[in-house]
Scaffold this motif. Structure first.
Motif, PDB file in Angstrom:
ATOM      1  N   PHE A  29      36.913  60.685 -30.676  1.00 53.90           N
ATOM      2  CA  PHE A  29      35.503  60.356 -31.029  1.00 53.90           C
ATOM      3  C   PHE A  29      34.711  59.458 -31.574  1.00 53.90           C
ATOM      4  N   LYS A  30      34.873  58.984 -32.965  1.00 51.07           N
ATOM      5  CA  LYS A  30      34.956  57.756 -33.492  1.00 51.07           C
ATOM      6  C   LYS A  30      35.229  56.940 -32.800  1.00 51.07           C
ATOM      7  N   LYS A  31      36.710  56.272 -31.809  1.00 52.00           N
ATOM      8  CA  LYS A  31      36.976  55.134 -31.323  1.00 52.00           C
ATOM      9  C   LYS A  31      35.928  55.134 -29.708  1.00 52.00           C
ATOM     10  N   ALA A  32      35.439  55.979 -29.660  1.00 52.40           N
ATOM     11  CA  ALA A  32      34.492  55.877 -28.636  1.00 52.40           C
ATOM     12  C   ALA A  32      33.334  55.526 -28.787  1.00 52.40           C
ATOM     13  N   LEU A  33      32.820  55.638 -30.058  1.00 55.98           N
ATOM     14  CA  LEU A  33      31.652  55.804 -30.880  1.00 55.98           C
ATOM     15  C   LEU A  33      31.389  54.154 -31.011  1.00 55.98           C
ATOM     16  N   SER A  34      32.764  53.493 -31.577  1.00 56.04           N
ATOM     17  CA  SER A  34      32.460  51.847 -31.986  1.00 56.04           C
ATOM     18  C   SER A  34      32.862  51.658 -30.619  1.00 56.04           C
ATOM     19  N   LYS A  35      33.687  51.312 -29.369  1.00 60.56           N
ATOM     20  CA  LYS A  35      33.658  50.986 -27.817  1.00 60.56           C
ATOM     21  C   LYS A  35      32.079  50.756 -26.929  1.00 60.56           C
ATOM     22  N   ILE A  36      31.274  52.069 -27.653  1.00 61.04           N
ATOM     23  CA  ILE A  36      29.880  52.090 -27.000  1.00 61.04           C
ATOM     24  C   ILE A  36      28.063  51.446 -28.200  1.00 61.04           C
ATOM     25  N   THR A  37      28.844  50.828 -28.914  1.00 56.58           N
ATOM     26  CA  THR A  37      27.751  50.242 -30.003  1.00 56.58           C
ATOM     27  C   THR A  37      28.066  48.866 -29.939  1.00 56.58           C
ATOM     28  N   SER A  38      29.326  48.605 -29.603  1.00 60.68           N
ATOM     29  CA  SER A  38      30.181  46.590 -29.850  1.00 60.68           C
ATOM     30  C   SER A  38      29.188  46.558 -28.362  1.00 60.68           C
ATOM     31  N   ASN A  39      29.271  47.168 -27.337  1.00 63.64           N
ATOM     32  CA  ASN A  39      29.027  46.532 -26.598  1.00 63.64           C
ATOM     33  C   ASN A  39      26.976  45.596 -26.646  1.00 63.64           C
ATOM     34  N   GLU A  40      26.202  44.973 -25.834  1.00 63.15           N
ATOM     35  CA  GLU A  40      25.516  44.352 -25.910  1.00 63.15           C
ATOM     36  C   GLU A  40      23.988  45.744 -26.038  1.00 63.15           C
ATOM     37  N   ASP A  41      23.692  45.949 -27.008  1.00 62.56           N
ATOM     38  CA  ASP A  41      22.346  46.588 -27.433  1.00 62.56           C
ATOM     39  C   ASP A  41      21.392  46.778 -27.989  1.00 62.56           C
ATOM     40  N   ILE A  42      20.819  46.369 -28.646  1.00 54.88           N
ATOM     41  CA  ILE A  42      19.775  46.422 -29.355  1.00 54.88           C
ATOM     42  C   ILE A  42      18.685  47.473 -29.608  1.00 54.88           C
ATOM     43  N   SER A  43      18.012  47.381 -30.843  1.00 57.91           N
ATOM     44  CA  SER A  43      17.120  48.783 -30.747  1.00 57.91           C
ATOM     45  C   SER A  43      15.187  47.808 -30.339  1.00 57.91           C
ATOM     46  N   ILE A  44      14.402  48.791 -29.674  1.00 58.13           N
ATOM     47  CA  ILE A  44      13.510  48.513 -29.369  1.00 58.13           C
ATOM     48  C   ILE A  44      12.308  49.239 -29.886  1.00 58.13           C
ATOM     49  N   MET A  45      11.925  48.481 -31.523  1.00 58.79           N
ATOM     50  CA  MET A  45      10.765  49.615 -31.387  1.00 58.79           C
ATOM     51  C   MET A  45       8.922  49.239 -30.932  1.00 58.79           C
ATOM     52  N   VAL A  46       8.937  50.505 -30.256  1.00 50.77           N
ATOM     53  CA  VAL A  46       8.027  51.221 -29.698  1.00 50.77           C
ATOM     54  C   VAL A  46       6.254  51.481 -30.083  1.00 50.77           C
TER      55      VAL A  46
ATOM     56  N   ARG B 167       3.168  52.994 -30.138  1.00 50.85           N
ATOM     57  CA  ARG B 167       2.300  53.820 -29.533  1.00 50.85           C
ATOM     58  C   ARG B 167       1.731  54.243 -30.377  1.00 50.85           C
ATOM     59  N   LYS B 168       0.387  55.574 -29.842  1.00 49.66           N
ATOM     60  CA  LYS B 168      -0.366  56.461 -29.844  1.00 49.66           C
ATOM     61  C   LYS B 168      -0.170  57.338 -31.326  1.00 49.66           C
ATOM     62  N   GLY B 169      -0.359  57.225 -32.291  1.00 46.89           N
ATOM     63  CA  GLY B 169       0.410  58.230 -33.324  1.00 46.89           C
ATOM     64  C   GLY B 169       1.682  57.784 -34.117  1.00 46.89           C
ATOM     65  N   GLY B 170       2.585  56.627 -33.533  1.00 47.57           N
ATOM     66  CA  GLY B 170       3.397  56.586 -35.235  1.00 47.57           C
ATOM     67  C   GLY B 170       3.997  55.183 -33.652  1.00 47.57           C
ATOM     68  N   ILE B 171       5.871  55.506 -34.069  1.00 50.00           N
ATOM     69  CA  ILE B 171       6.321  54.200 -33.420  1.00 50.00           C
ATOM     70  C   ILE B 171       7.723  54.942 -33.203  1.00 50.00           C
ATOM     71  N   LEU B 172       8.084  54.509 -31.393  1.00 49.33           N
ATOM     72  CA  LEU B 172       9.409  55.239 -31.647  1.00 49.33           C
ATOM     73  C   LEU B 172      10.041  54.180 -31.215  1.00 49.33           C
ATOM     74  N   ARG B 173      11.853  54.638 -31.446  1.00 46.24           N
ATOM     75  CA  ARG B 173      12.612  53.425 -31.264  1.00 46.24           C
ATOM     76  C   ARG B 173      14.056  54.811 -30.281  1.00 46.24           C
ATOM     77  N   LEU B 174      13.787  52.623 -29.600  1.00 48.58           N
ATOM     78  CA  LEU B 174      14.742  53.335 -28.129  1.00 48.58           C
ATOM     79  C   LEU B 174      15.603  51.904 -28.013  1.00 48.58           C
ATOM     80  N   THR B 175      16.988  52.534 -27.192  1.00 48.73           N
ATOM     81  CA  THR B 175      17.396  51.187 -27.384  1.00 48.73           C
ATOM     82  C   THR B 175      17.626  50.466 -25.537  1.00 48.73           C
ATOM     83  N   SER B 176      18.260  49.211 -26.009  1.00 46.18           N
ATOM     84  CA  SER B 176      17.376  48.632 -24.564  1.00 46.18           C
ATOM     85  C   SER B 176      19.021  49.482 -22.932  1.00 46.18           C
ATOM     86  N   ARG B 177      20.097  50.296 -24.010  1.00 44.61           N
ATOM     87  CA  ARG B 177      20.960  50.663 -22.592  1.00 44.61           C
ATOM     88  C   ARG B 177      19.896  51.701 -22.163  1.00 44.61           C
ATOM     89  N   GLN B 178      19.043  52.486 -22.847  1.00 39.82           N
ATOM     90  CA  GLN B 178      18.261  53.484 -22.471  1.00 39.82           C
ATOM     91  C   GLN B 178      16.865  53.048 -21.569  1.00 39.82           C
TER      92      GLN B 178
END
Length: 240
Positions: free
Chosen positions: A116-133, A135-146
């Motif tokens: 499972f650790k190997k799989a997680l390393s693979k997907i986190t090595s793909n180009e994927d960045i965090s987006i801080m949204v 919005r009303k009531g606070g901030i939400l974190r999304l990833t570019s893959r979503q």
């Protein structure tokens, strides 16, 4: 959040995998969303590439996991696939569908956590960045893959995901710069789209995998098509 599908016809085996995933998440401070499918046909029916990892049983009562994996790869050649099987002989066949690994039943946590650790390393090595949204009531974190696409309406941004649409505030131009590394494209002044989720391009319309049809503006069409052709030519795992 990392999205995982378990395709397993035995509830006991599926529950064990789910427990192992959650155990790993608790010790590693990682959040997972887990869906369970009793049959591969249920997974493939109206499939959209929303999962990061799929655990696929090979021998199921109503479907064959290896045959299902072949069909899966026609729809999604990005998702990380791990076979779970009673028969180690299937491991060689797994390479034909670009499976990352296989786990032999009965599944033990030490073996599971290593793979499972190997799989997680693979997907986190793909180009994927965090987006801080913001919005009303606070901030939400999304990833570019979503994100399937982002839409600007007035002074608001709408983040279209697989299961919901989230509203926030900000500049589409700023997001375009931020998501440049992930190859997001502008088809007109209102939309910023993730090319991984393009289903079809026809005339002045681009259809996304969630069924939404977005207009390609005349001034942007030439550049949009050139950029898309470049991505396809570079083998960026985009299927039309």
């Amino acid at each position: 959040m990392i999205r995982i599908a378990i395709v397993e016809d035995e509830e006991k085996e599926a529950s064990l995998l789910k427990d192992y995933i959650n155990k790993y998440g608790e010790t590693s401070n990682i959040t997972f969303h887990i869906d369970w499918f009793k049959d591969a046909l249920n997974l493939l029916d109206n499939y959209t590439p929303r999962y990061d990892i799929i655990f696929m049983d090979i021998e199921m009562s109503h479907s064959n996991g290896m045959e299902a994996a072949i069909k899966l790869r026609q729809l999604d050649d990005v998702v990380t696939l791990i076979f779970v099987t009673n028969m180690a002989k299937y491991a060689v066949k797994g390479y034909e569908v670009d499976a990352l690994d296989f786990i032999v039943k009965p599944v033990r946590y030490p073996t599971f956590s290593m793979k499972f650790k190997k799989a997680l390393s693979k997907i986190t090595s793909n180009e994927d960045i965090s987006i801080m949204v913001s919005r009303k009531g606070g901030i939400l974190r999304l990833t570019s893959r979503q994100i399937i696409y982002i839409e600007v309406t007035g002074h608001k941004l709408k983040y279209h995901l697989h299961e919901e649409t989230i509203e926030g505030y900000g500049s589409l131009s700023d997001l375009e710069k931020q998501l440049q590394a992930c190859n997001y494209l502008r088809c007109n002044s209102c939309y910023l789209i993730n090319p991984q989720y393009i289903s079809q391009v026809q005339s002045h319309t681009v259809t996304m995998t969630n069924g939404d049809e977005l207009q390609i503006s005349r001034p942007r069409k030439k550049e949009f098509m050139l950029q898309l052709a470049d991505l396809l030519g570079e083998g960026k795992n985009i299927k039309l």
